[in-house]
Scaffold this motif. Structure first.
Motif, mmCIF file in Angstrom:
data_model
loop_
_atom_site.group_PDB
_atom_site.id
_atom_site.type_symbol
_atom_site.label_atom_id
_atom_site.label_comp_id
_atom_site.label_asym_id
_atom_site.label_seq_id
_atom_site.Cartn_x
_atom_site.Cartn_y
_atom_site.Cartn_z
ATOM 1 N N VAL A 383 8.186 41.442 5.252
ATOM 2 C CA VAL A 383 7.484 42.547 4.589
ATOM 3 C C VAL A 383 6.270 42.973 5.413
ATOM 4 C CG1 VAL A 383 6.151 43.194 2.549
ATOM 5 C CG2 VAL A 383 8.281 41.905 2.284
ATOM 6 N N LEU A 384 5.526 41.984 5.883
ATOM 7 C CA LEU A 384 4.356 42.312 6.714
ATOM 8 C C LEU A 384 4.781 43.011 8.003
ATOM 9 C CD1 LEU A 384 2.261 39.027 6.304
ATOM 10 C CD2 LEU A 384 1.854 41.250 5.211
ATOM 11 N N ALA A 385 5.857 42.528 8.627
ATOM 12 C CA ALA A 385 6.330 43.147 9.869
ATOM 13 C C ALA A 385 6.837 44.558 9.623
ATOM 14 C CB ALA A 385 7.435 42.293 10.495
ATOM 15 N N ALA A 386 7.476 44.763 8.475
ATOM 16 C CA ALA A 386 7.974 46.095 8.143
ATOM 17 C C ALA A 386 6.824 47.084 7.951
ATOM 18 C CB ALA A 386 8.835 46.036 6.887
ATOM 19 N N ILE A 387 5.734 46.583 7.361
ATOM 20 C CA ILE A 387 4.556 47.442 7.218
ATOM 21 C C ILE A 387 4.033 47.829 8.597
ATOM 22 C CG2 ILE A 387 2.170 47.522 6.406
ATOM 23 C CD1 ILE A 387 3.018 45.598 4.160
ATOM 24 N N VAL A 388 3.965 46.833 9.478
ATOM 25 C CA VAL A 388 3.482 47.087 10.833
ATOM 26 C C VAL A 388 4.447 47.997 11.583
ATOM 27 C CG1 VAL A 388 2.900 45.992 13.030
ATOM 28 C CG2 VAL A 388 2.243 44.909 10.892
ATOM 29 N N ALA A 389 5.749 47.906 11.277
ATOM 30 C CA ALA A 389 6.738 48.725 11.969
ATOM 31 C C ALA A 389 6.408 50.200 11.858
ATOM 32 C CB ALA A 389 8.126 48.452 11.394
ATOM 33 N N SER A 390 5.867 50.585 10.730
ATOM 34 C CA SER A 390 5.529 51.984 10.529
ATOM 35 C C SER A 390 4.417 52.429 11.464
ATOM 36 C CB SER A 390 5.087 52.196 9.076
ATOM 37 O OG SER A 390 6.038 51.661 8.187
ATOM 38 N N GLN A 391 3.587 51.482 11.914
ATOM 39 C CA GLN A 391 2.444 51.825 12.742
ATOM 40 C C GLN A 391 2.874 52.436 14.070
ATOM 41 O OE1 GLN A 391 -0.771 51.532 11.666
ATOM 42 N NE2 GLN A 391 -1.244 52.714 13.506
#
Length: 778
Positions: A383-391
């Motif tokens: 979930v944290l990586a997916a949030i960062v993926a948007s960056q």
């Protein structure tokens, strides 16, 4: 007698002649000094406007940038293991098909991402900038294929290779695109389309990545409904966009640990699954299995490429974010971390799925294949990586919009530089909030990664195909690479891109139409704005006139002595030329600061001054033509900020250029006082230079200049800005063509009237601001 005759008679004449000769010499010396200052100003302008923006780092700073890039760039391509196999297979794949699909993934990451992007495309930067539009901009500097602003004559130069220095193929290709209007427009449209595709991708990526991670919760809680998944995803996305004002550097540094842990977790999971389940999937390193998979499955294998291409989605962000991190940092972070981790992640998932008796692991490949006891840790980090993926796509959106604004393909919107050290790290509030709204809407409408994947892959593969084509032109025209090297590489990468693109285009009726429509709308806006700016430039170029074309000085001679005037000294009256109405120009007390938006190296005067003096038949006592020139650096030292010259043929008139960095706050309430001080220094410095070799006959004139400047400052300081209202000129000709032109220009003018002005941050006393309105037909 003799003495009286010496005082009153002819013997006194040589003294008077000597004074006049000294005065003339001083004037000539002052003129020479002014010409020297004009030449220096022109040289500074050329250096400023053609200054390189590319930054190069090494050592600890390079490692820091590589760390930051990990937290920004690889969130997107790094989270692809969440959904690649589930987007490729609709039922449990056979072992051979699984190995074949894995082989395609491995070689796609190797050839497209590593070889093509990391080792070839990243070298095709436009002064440090990346992305398809940067490729077009780079090409336009080595080939005469764009219309340039005629208001800046002589200050922008081409880096065009000499014809005799080029190889025959490069010479022919350049000649064709320079002489073909269709080729020029096609290149412009392709470059703009590439930008638009990435921006459209920026709307989809956050939705795809976050939904992919949140859907994993269903593995632990099967009762979780779609509405809950969408609601949690939208809340996470809103928080993500809300933290963007902190800047790329802070976010990249903060997010990097998440991405690093995520990639290492995938690496460990892959190695564990490979050792525990089926190590024979390592056969996928042979490209034979990739070809065998496609041949064996025929059209179904070709169709599955639309899901497999999701393995390298985010590669366009790797190039688009080049300006924020640099080539070496990106290469270091990809080759040393992201690439090996992702390869082992897909290998491990394939090893688990090949032995999965429940035949469900392919439906959610990451969460079903994590090592025992690590599910909840995997869920949290995903979930944290997916949030960062948007960056990755958010940052690339800011980078690309910055490029298209700089090259006049988009109206000016507020841009905030977030780092003093890394010049191209920017944040755009308006773009950020619009992107957030679009992403939340897309998340709510599509509501699952399978339907989003249909819309998602088309953007990626079209951008990679465009990149392949333009980089090939760059290699031939700019790098002067032999055609026997460029052509085979082009055919290999074009074949790869073409195979993926043909499969992805099947998804157009099933959701990809949305991204194509969005990209088409954005491309239309970019091209329309550029076309409108070109029409505006052409119209404005006709109004740039020299002082001698507008004004003339009518000399008289004074017979009085006093107030700093010599007996018989020249008195000049400023007159408006008959072509502009004629008449004497009266002088009003005060200092008039006229904003000059062009500030080019020629002797033209600002349009606002021409309109002011025609309308009022008056001029301020002292005139300053004020131009602001932004430089690609955080700040400019105060002693280097101002470039001042005299305006020829207009008494007590100066041209002042304020050079400033993106962190400098220069439009302040004390701007008038600062300008006055700089002009005073300019006047005094000129006298000081001449004193060493010339009689001090120029001193009274200098004192008069300083006195006039001080009196003007004490009287009042007025800022004069132009308010140009544009309207469409009525032309004759084909009615359809006229109608299309009117609609296009009216749309451009509507956008122009409702967009942010470059002086929107002007912080001065508005009681001292005067706007002079005038109409310009285009």
């Amino acid at each position: 007698m003799t003495g009286r005759r010496d005082d009153d008679g002819d013997d006194a004449r040589p003294d008077k002649d000597g004074q006049e000769a000294s005065f003339a010499a001083a004037v000539d010396c002052q003129t020479d000094w002014d010409l020297d200052q004009e030449e220096k100003a022109r040289q500074i302008a050329e250096e400023d406007l053609n200054r390189g923006k590319k930054q190069s780092f090494s050592g600890k700073v390079l490692l820091w940038l590589a760390w930051q890039s990990t937290g920004v760039i690889y969130g997107d391509i790094g989270t692809s293991p969440l959904y690649v196999y589930s987007s490729t297979f609709s039922s449990q794949p056979s072992r051979d098909d699984l190995v074949g699909a894995l082989s395609i993934i491995i070689w796609s990451l190797t050839l497209i991402v590593t070889v093509k992007y990391c080792f070839i495309v990243l070298n095709a930067d436009d002064d440090g900038q990346g992305g398809t539009f940067a490729l077009y901009s780079l090409l336009s500097r080595y080939a005469n294929i764009v219309y340039r602003d005629p208001n800046t004559p002589g200050l922008i130069h081409l880096d065009r290779h000499l014809t005799n220095d080029m190889k025959p193929v490069g010479k022919s290709v350049r000649g064709f695109i320079e002489n073909s209007s269709a080729a020029k427009f096609a290149l412009k449209a392709i470059g703009v389309l590439g930008v638009s595709m990435v921006l459209a991708d920026g709307v989809l990526t956050p939705a795809q990545s976050v939904l992919g991670a949140i859907q994993g919760i269903k593995v632990a809680n099967a009762d979780l409904g779609t509405s809950e998944v969408v609601g949690i995803s939208c809340a996470i996305l809103i928080v993500l966009f809300a933290v963007q004002p902190f800047g790329t550097s802070r976010l990249g540094t903060s997010f990097a640990p998440v991405v690093v842990v995520w990639l290492l977790f995938n690496l460990c999971s892959g190695i564990y699954n490979l050792a525990m389940h089926d190590y024979t999937v390592l056969r996928a390193f042979s490209p034979h299995y990739a070809f065998a998979y496609l041949i064996r499955n025929g059209s179904e294998g070709w169709k599955s490429l639309g899901g497999l291409l999701l393995a390298f989605t985010g590669v366009e962000a790797l190039f688009a974010d080049l300006g924020a991190f640099g080539k070496r940092a990106i290469q270091l972070s990809w080759l040393c971390l992201a690439y090996p981790c992702l390869v082992f992640a897909y290998i491990g998932q394939a090893a688990f799925i090949s032995t999965d008796e429940s035949e469900t692991a392919y439906t959610n490949p990451f969460f079903y294949t994590v090592p025992p006891g690590s599910f909840y840790f995997g869920m949290v980090i995903s979930v944290l990586a997916a949030i960062v993926a948007s960056q990755a796509m958010i940052t690339s959106t800011f980078q690309l919009l910055s490029q298209v604004m700089r090259l006049s393909y988009f109206p000016h919107i507020k841009t905030v530089h977030t780092s003093r050290k890394f010049h191209e790290q920017v944040y755009m509030p308006l773009a950020n909030w619009l992107l957030m709204i679009g992403t939340v809407i897309v998340t709510a409408v599509y509501n699952n990664t399978t339907s989003l994947g249909n819309a998602y892959g088309v953007c990626v593969i079209i951008v990679t195909m465009i990149t392949t084509c333009i980089v090939s032109l760059v290699a031939i025209i700019i790098w002067k690479t032999p055609s026997f090297i460029v052509l085979p590489l082009f055919l290999v990468f074009a074949a790869l891109d073409g195979a993926y693109m043909s499969s992805a285009l099947r998804k157009v009726p099933h959701g990809a139409w949305f991204t194509l429509l969005l990209a088409f709308i954005l491309s239309s806006i970019f091209i329309l704005w550029r076309w409108g700016k070109e029409q505006q430039w052409t119209a404005e170029a006709k109004d740039r006139i020299a002082p001698s074309e507008l004004l003339q000085l009518s000399p008289t001679r004074s017979t009085s002595i006093g107030d700093g005037q010599r007996e018989g000294g020249p008195q000049l009256t400023l007159m408006l030329k008959p072509a502009f109405g004629g008449g004497k120009i009266s002088a009003a007390s005060g200092l008039g600061i006229f904003f000059d938006k062009v500030g080019s190296g020629d002797n033209a005067i600002p349009r606002v001054f021409t309109q002011f003096i025609r309308k009022f038949k008056a001029r301020p006592g002292v005139i300053v033509f004020f131009h602001m020139r932004p430089l690609p650096q955080p700040t400019v030292p105060p002693e280097q900020r101002f470039v001042i010259t005299r305006v020829q043929q207009i008494p007590s008139a100066y041209r002042l250029v304020l050079r400033h960095g993106y962190m400098d706050d220069v439009l302040t309430p004390d701007l008038g006082r600062i300008i006055t001080n700089e002009v005073s220094i300019f006047i005094t410095r000129g006298i000081a230079v001449d004193n060493s070799s010339v009689s001090p006959g120029l001193r009274p004139a200098a004192h008069e200049e300083l006195k006039a400047l001080n009196d003007a400052q004490d009287a009042q300081i007025v800022y004069v800005m132009g308010k140009q209202v544009m309207r469409v000129r009525q032309d004759n000709g084909n009615i359809i063509r006229r109608l299309a032109r009117v609609i296009g220009l009216e749309t451009f003018l509507w956008i122009r009237e409702n967009s942010r002005t470059k002086l929107a941050d002007l912080d001065i006393d508005y009681n001292n601001l005067v706007e002079v309105g005038f109409v310009k037909e285009i």
